[in-house]
Design a protein around this motif. Structure first.
Motif, PDB file in Angstrom:
ATOM      1  N   GLY A   9     -70.971  90.684  11.768  1.00  0.00           N
ATOM      2  CA  GLY A   9     -70.255  90.003  12.828  1.00  0.00           C
ATOM      3  C   GLY A   9     -70.878  90.152  14.197  1.00  0.00           C
ATOM      4  N   ASN A  10     -72.091  90.689  14.255  1.00  0.00           N
ATOM      5  CA  ASN A  10     -72.817  90.810  15.514  1.00  0.00           C
ATOM      6  C   ASN A  10     -73.910  89.747  15.603  1.00  0.00           C
ATOM      7  N   LEU A  11     -74.464  89.599  16.801  1.00  0.00           N
ATOM      8  CA  LEU A  11     -75.610  88.715  17.009  1.00  0.00           C
ATOM      9  C   LEU A  11     -76.877  89.543  16.895  1.00  0.00           C
ATOM     10  N   TRP A  12     -77.876  89.021  16.208  1.00  0.00           N
ATOM     11  CA  TRP A  12     -79.167  89.690  16.063  1.00  0.00           C
ATOM     12  C   TRP A  12     -80.241  88.769  16.603  1.00  0.00           C
ATOM     13  N   PHE A  13     -81.193  89.336  17.354  1.00  0.00           N
ATOM     14  CA  PHE A  13     -82.218  88.508  17.979  1.00  0.00           C
ATOM     15  C   PHE A  13     -83.564  89.223  17.989  1.00  0.00           C
ATOM     16  N   THR A  14     -84.626  88.434  18.105  1.00  0.00           N
ATOM     17  CA  THR A  14     -85.973  88.991  18.145  1.00  0.00           C
ATOM     18  C   THR A  14     -86.479  89.060  19.579  1.00  0.00           C
ATOM     19  N   GLU A  15     -87.305  90.062  19.848  1.00  0.00           N
ATOM     20  CA  GLU A  15     -87.960  90.218  21.150  1.00  0.00           C
ATOM     21  C   GLU A  15     -89.466  90.170  20.914  1.00  0.00           C
ATOM     22  N   GLU A  16     -90.071  89.035  21.195  1.00  0.00           N
ATOM     23  CA  GLU A  16     -91.493  88.855  20.870  1.00  0.00           C
ATOM     24  C   GLU A  16     -92.384  89.806  21.653  1.00  0.00           C
ATOM     25  N   PHE A  17     -92.162  89.964  22.948  1.00  0.00           N
ATOM     26  CA  PHE A  17     -93.008  90.841  23.756  1.00  0.00           C
ATOM     27  C   PHE A  17     -92.514  92.283  23.741  1.00  0.00           C
ATOM     28  N   GLY A  18     -91.232  92.484  23.546  1.00  0.00           N
ATOM     29  CA  GLY A  18     -90.694  93.842  23.435  1.00  0.00           C
ATOM     30  C   GLY A  18     -90.983  94.466  22.095  1.00  0.00           C
ATOM     31  N   ASN A  19     -91.412  93.646  21.116  1.00  0.00           N
ATOM     32  CA  ASN A  19     -91.705  94.100  19.754  1.00  0.00           C
ATOM     33  C   ASN A  19     -90.507  94.845  19.159  1.00  0.00           C
ATOM     34  N   GLN A  20     -89.340  94.236  19.340  1.00  0.00           N
ATOM     35  CA  GLN A  20     -88.104  94.839  18.875  1.00  0.00           C
ATOM     36  C   GLN A  20     -87.193  93.767  18.278  1.00  0.00           C
ATOM     37  N   VAL A  21     -86.207  94.262  17.528  1.00  0.00           N
ATOM     38  CA  VAL A  21     -85.101  93.420  17.090  1.00  0.00           C
ATOM     39  C   VAL A  21     -83.858  93.931  17.796  1.00  0.00           C
ATOM     40  N   GLY A  22     -83.102  93.037  18.374  1.00  0.00           N
ATOM     41  CA  GLY A  22     -81.914  93.431  19.110  1.00  0.00           C
ATOM     42  C   GLY A  22     -80.640  93.099  18.353  1.00  0.00           C
ATOM     43  N   ARG A  23     -79.624  93.908  18.584  1.00  0.00           N
ATOM     44  CA  ARG A  23     -78.287  93.661  18.029  1.00  0.00           C
ATOM     45  C   ARG A  23     -77.298  93.628  19.188  1.00  0.00           C
TER      46      ARG A  23
END
Length: 391
Positions: free
Chosen positions: A224-238
């Motif tokens: 039930g959360n949003l997940w996103f990619t960070e191309e320059f941060g080299n991370q996946v965010g929640r």
């Protein structure tokens, strides 16, 4: 399995993991590689496939940026291509609409296209700028990021267009997805923010903690959360629907994570454009990477479908990839990792058994079993690859 038996099994696995981590094995792991990886070459050379989505007909549909086409691919890999009317149109995003048709965003030609499963094309526009990605909202309309106009667009299935200005100037909106709360969520690549737009067009923005992280894509997870990619941060965010953000690093440096989708196993799956891998992140933030793609194929978009597989586009390799999630260490192929199978992997790592005793434990296909591969199998055994309920 009784509660007592399951508790005993988990204790044995935990003790085994502690024993392994204590130094019984000492090899260095490479990235994991699922055995169920298949690539299909797109018929048109240099088509530059971009967006991909599950279609209403049981096939997957994708866009071809360079050839101004959309195409379908069957679960068996048969590809059929359909030209758009306007060329060069530069289609990028694609989604299934509420009407049983496919809808695509034509970046260069500034229109939204509707394509029936039979390949009949209708174009609506022009949009105010350059539409990038597109999604179906909870309100039954198509929502898209209008990158050139710095707006979020809403289009009804009949083609009526409304656009809403993003508060931050030159924000660079790219990825967009229906959220768990009835709103639509999108990423602002240039302004380093996550945006939320209500069905009436009210936009709220949330700043990402890592500066200049370059958010690219967003989706809703099974939690039930949003997940996103960070191309320059080299991370996946929640991100929770109320705006609380956590970030998880991708193991491969400068992998450039691009697209992300919720998988059939309840985890999130993402593409690594430069890392040339497919990544999996669990809901608690544990990341595993899968290689084996054609060299420098540059995976871009990814989507899950009813066939329990992940399908993705390879922009430079001009291929469509299919990955079926498997259990690391599932020697018997029954989607369950047992204590005995973990012990077999340990025996292989110590040189007391051949790799043939458990090829599912040799994730990267290098004829060895490493400590990280064993620990990965332990994670699967304690997670989605444990015994079925009531077994």
């Amino acid at each position: 399995m009784s509660n007592f038996g399951e508790s005993l099994r988990r204790v044995r696995i935990a003790n085994l993991a502690a024993w392994i981590a204590g130094g019984v094995c000492c090899a260095i792991a490479a990235q994991a590689q699922p055995v169920a990886l298949t690539e299909f070459l797109v018929p048109s050379p240099g088509s530059a496939p971009r967006g991909i989505a599950a279609g209403p007909d049981g096939n997957f549909w994708f866009t071809e940026l360079s050839t101004s086409r959309v195409a379908s691919i069957t679960p068996a890999g048969a590809i059929t291509e359909f030209p758009l009317h306007t060329a060069p149109s530069g289609p990028i995003g694609i989604t299934t609409g509420p009407d049983g048709n496919l809808w695509c965003a034509a970046f260069n030609a500034q229109y939204i296209g509707r394509v029936t499963p039979a390949g009949e094309v209708t174009e609506f526009g022009p949009t105010h700028g350059s539409p990038f990605f597109i999604t179906l909202g909870a309100d039954g309309n198509l929502w898209f990021t209008d990158n050139g106009a710095n707006q979020i667009g809403r289009m009804t299935p009949s083609g009526s267009l409304t656009e809403f200005a993003i508060p931050t100037a030159d924000s660079g909106p790219i990825g967009i997805s229906r959220g768990p709360d009835g709103n639509v969520w999108f990423v602002e690549f240039a302004s380093n923010q996550i945006g939320r737009v209500t069905p009436s067009g009210v936009i709220t923005e949330f700043l990402i903690p890592t500066p200049e992280s370059g958010p690219r894509a967003i989706t809703t997870g099974a939690d039930g959360n949003l997940w996103f990619t960070e191309e320059f941060g080299n991370q996946v965010g929640r991100m929770t629907p109320d705006g609380a953000i956590s970030e998880f690093p991708v193991p491969t440096d400068e992998s450039h994570p691009r697209s992300i989708a919720s998988g059939p196993d309840g985890n999130l799956w993402f593409t690594e454009f430069v890392g040339n891998q497919i990544g999996r992140i669990t809901l608690d933030g544990s990341v595993r990477e899968y290689g084996g793609l054609t060299d420098a194929s540059r995976p871009i978009d990814i989507a899950a479908g009813p066939d329990s597989a992940l399908w993705f586009t390879e922009g430079v390799g001009n291929r469509i990839g299919r990955l079926i999630p498997t259990c690391l260490g599932d020697c018997g192929g029954d989607h369950e990792v047992t204590v005995d199978e973990l012990l077999t992997m340990v025996s292989i790592a110590l040189g007391n058994a051949p790799v043939a005793a458990c090829t599912a434990g040799d994730a990267d296909g290098d004829a060895t079993v490493t400590i990280n591969e064993i620990l990965g199998a332990v994670t699967d055994a304690l997670g989605t690859c444990g015994p079925a309920a009531g077994g």
